[in-house]
Design a protein around this motif. Structure first.
Motif, PDB file in Angstrom:
ATOM      1  N   TRP A   5      29.695   6.101  32.884  1.00 61.25           N
ATOM      2  CA  TRP A   5      29.342   7.165  33.811  1.00 61.25           C
ATOM      3  C   TRP A   5      28.723   8.310  33.026  1.00 61.25           C
ATOM      4  CZ3 TRP A   5      30.641  12.336  34.214  1.00 61.25           C
ATOM      5  CH2 TRP A   5      30.297  12.963  35.416  1.00 61.25           C
ATOM      6  N   MET A   6      27.733   8.947  33.633  1.00 60.90           N
ATOM      7  CA  MET A   6      27.198  10.184  33.059  1.00 60.90           C
ATOM      8  C   MET A   6      26.816  11.131  34.178  1.00 60.90           C
ATOM      9  SD  MET A   6      23.268   9.438  31.694  1.00 60.90           S
ATOM     10  CE  MET A   6      22.897  11.174  31.414  1.00 60.90           C
ATOM     11  N   GLN A  47      18.567   8.973  26.013  1.00 54.89           N
ATOM     12  CA  GLN A  47      17.206   9.089  26.543  1.00 54.89           C
ATOM     13  C   GLN A  47      17.185   9.743  27.922  1.00 54.89           C
ATOM     14  OE1 GLN A  47      14.451   5.823  26.078  1.00 54.89           O
ATOM     15  NE2 GLN A  47      15.327   5.239  24.092  1.00 54.89           N
ATOM     16  N   LEU A  48      18.150   9.425  28.765  1.00 56.76           N
ATOM     17  CA  LEU A  48      18.216  10.086  30.074  1.00 56.76           C
ATOM     18  C   LEU A  48      18.481  11.584  29.917  1.00 56.76           C
ATOM     19  CD1 LEU A  48      20.176   7.442  32.160  1.00 56.76           C
ATOM     20  CD2 LEU A  48      17.856   8.256  32.629  1.00 56.76           C
ATOM     21  N   THR A  49      19.380  11.949  29.021  1.00 54.14           N
ATOM     22  CA  THR A  49      19.675  13.360  28.768  1.00 54.14           C
ATOM     23  C   THR A  49      18.420  14.083  28.292  1.00 54.14           C
ATOM     24  OG1 THR A  49      21.985  12.869  28.278  1.00 54.14           O
ATOM     25  CG2 THR A  49      21.110  14.950  27.417  1.00 54.14           C
ATOM     26  N   GLU A  50      17.659  13.453  27.396  1.00 59.36           N
ATOM     27  CA  GLU A  50      16.408  14.049  26.923  1.00 59.36           C
ATOM     28  C   GLU A  50      15.404  14.187  28.062  1.00 59.36           C
ATOM     29  OE1 GLU A  50      16.605  12.276  22.354  1.00 59.36           O
ATOM     30  OE2 GLU A  50      15.194  11.406  23.780  1.00 59.36           O
ATOM     31  N   GLU A  55      12.544  16.846  27.478  1.00 58.71           N
ATOM     32  CA  GLU A  55      12.183  16.506  26.106  1.00 58.71           C
ATOM     33  C   GLU A  55      11.658  15.079  25.962  1.00 58.71           C
ATOM     34  OE1 GLU A  55      15.925  17.151  24.215  1.00 58.71           O
ATOM     35  OE2 GLU A  55      15.824  19.329  24.458  1.00 58.71           O
ATOM     36  N   ARG A  56      11.705  14.287  27.009  1.00 59.23           N
ATOM     37  CA  ARG A  56      11.262  12.889  26.949  1.00 59.23           C
ATOM     38  C   ARG A  56      10.414  12.589  28.174  1.00 59.23           C
ATOM     39  NH1 ARG A  56      12.136   8.048  24.653  1.00 59.23           N
ATOM     40  NH2 ARG A  56      13.595   8.947  23.154  1.00 59.23           N
ATOM     41  N   ARG A  57       9.266  11.955  27.926  1.00 52.37           N
ATOM     42  CA  ARG A  57       8.364  11.600  29.015  1.00 52.37           C
ATOM     43  C   ARG A  57       8.301  10.100  29.264  1.00 52.37           C
ATOM     44  NH1 ARG A  57       3.919  15.487  30.196  1.00 52.37           N
ATOM     45  NH2 ARG A  57       4.774  17.487  29.602  1.00 52.37           N
ATOM     46  N   PRO A 114      16.526  -1.658  40.825  1.00 52.22           N
ATOM     47  CA  PRO A 114      17.890  -1.399  40.374  1.00 52.22           C
ATOM     48  C   PRO A 114      17.994  -0.436  39.186  1.00 52.22           C
ATOM     49  CG  PRO A 114      17.155  -3.495  39.528  1.00 52.22           C
ATOM     50  CD  PRO A 114      16.046  -2.964  40.395  1.00 52.22           C
ATOM     51  N   ILE A 115      16.846  -0.022  38.646  1.00 51.01           N
ATOM     52  CA  ILE A 115      16.878   0.833  37.450  1.00 51.01           C
ATOM     53  C   ILE A 115      16.054   2.095  37.695  1.00 51.01           C
ATOM     54  CG2 ILE A 115      16.642   0.883  34.933  1.00 51.01           C
ATOM     55  CD1 ILE A 115      16.476  -2.183  34.990  1.00 51.01           C
ATOM     56  N   PRO A 116      16.462   2.912  38.696  1.00 47.50           N
ATOM     57  CA  PRO A 116      15.691   4.122  38.971  1.00 47.50           C
ATOM     58  C   PRO A 116      15.687   5.064  37.769  1.00 47.50           C
ATOM     59  CG  PRO A 116      17.820   4.215  40.069  1.00 47.50           C
ATOM     60  CD  PRO A 116      17.688   2.841  39.485  1.00 47.50           C
ATOM     61  N   ILE A 117      14.750   5.953  37.772  1.00 47.56           N
ATOM     62  CA  ILE A 117      14.490   6.952  36.741  1.00 47.56           C
ATOM     63  C   ILE A 117      13.789   6.282  35.564  1.00 47.56           C
ATOM     64  CG2 ILE A 117      15.367   8.816  35.253  1.00 47.56           C
ATOM     65  CD1 ILE A 117      17.833   8.894  37.218  1.00 47.56           C
ATOM     66  N   VAL A 118      14.425   5.296  34.940  1.00 48.56           N
ATOM     67  CA  VAL A 118      13.791   4.583  33.818  1.00 48.56           C
ATOM     68  C   VAL A 118      12.596   3.786  34.329  1.00 48.56           C
ATOM     69  CG1 VAL A 118      14.129   2.778  32.079  1.00 48.56           C
ATOM     70  CG2 VAL A 118      15.890   4.524  32.425  1.00 48.56           C
TER      71      VAL A 118
END
Length: 153
Positions: A5-6, A47-50, A55-57, A114-118
């Protein structure tokens, strides 16, 4: 399968990895005190936190999602949509070699991601430029797009 969990700007997320691949990110996750230890889970969370911090595109994560061949084509296309840009469901259909009328099928595949955001399904909008359905809710879609392009919506 291992999970973690995050917290995030779009609420609690549950990350799922299996056999060295990110297989799912679920919205509306509640913290449960369990935290599987895994190098890939560490990397996904980092990577999600960035990403949420601006900070990550782009993501550099091994992913695998079960779906039909059509869904997999749509999901592969989604990964190519540049950060801060949007496309329409009809544009995806046309770019994949289908008639624009298949945009509803593109929308269904988008909603089954099933892998939103990424796999950035939030970057797909209606042909009129408005935000349309999002499996995680239009509010989350708005937040994700605002993170990428403040003032867009």
């Amino acid at each position: 399968m291992k999970t973690r969990w995050m917290d995030s700007p779009v609420g609690g997320l549950r990350l799922y990895v299996d056999a060295g691949l990110l297989t799912r990110i679920a919205f509306d996750a509640e913290p449960d005190g369990e935290r599987d230890e895994d190098d890939l889970l560490d990397e996904v969370e980092r990577q999600l936190t960035e990403c949420f911090a601006g900070e990550r595109r782009e993501f550099d994560l091994p992913v695998a999602a079960d779906g039909t061949e059509f869904q997999k084509k749509v999901w592969a296309y989604l990964r190519k949509i540049p950060y801060g840009e949007t496309v329409t469901y009809g544009q995806i259909a046309t770019d994949l070699g289908y008639e624009p009328g298949i945009s509803r099928a593109v929308g269904a595949a988008n909603g089954a991601n099933p892998i939103p955001i990424v796999v950035p399904c939030h970057r797909v909008i209606g042909s009129d430029g408005k935000l349309t359905g999002y499996a995680g809710g239009v509010e989350r879609k708005t937040i994700l797009l605002e993170l990428e392009q403040p003032g867009l919506f």
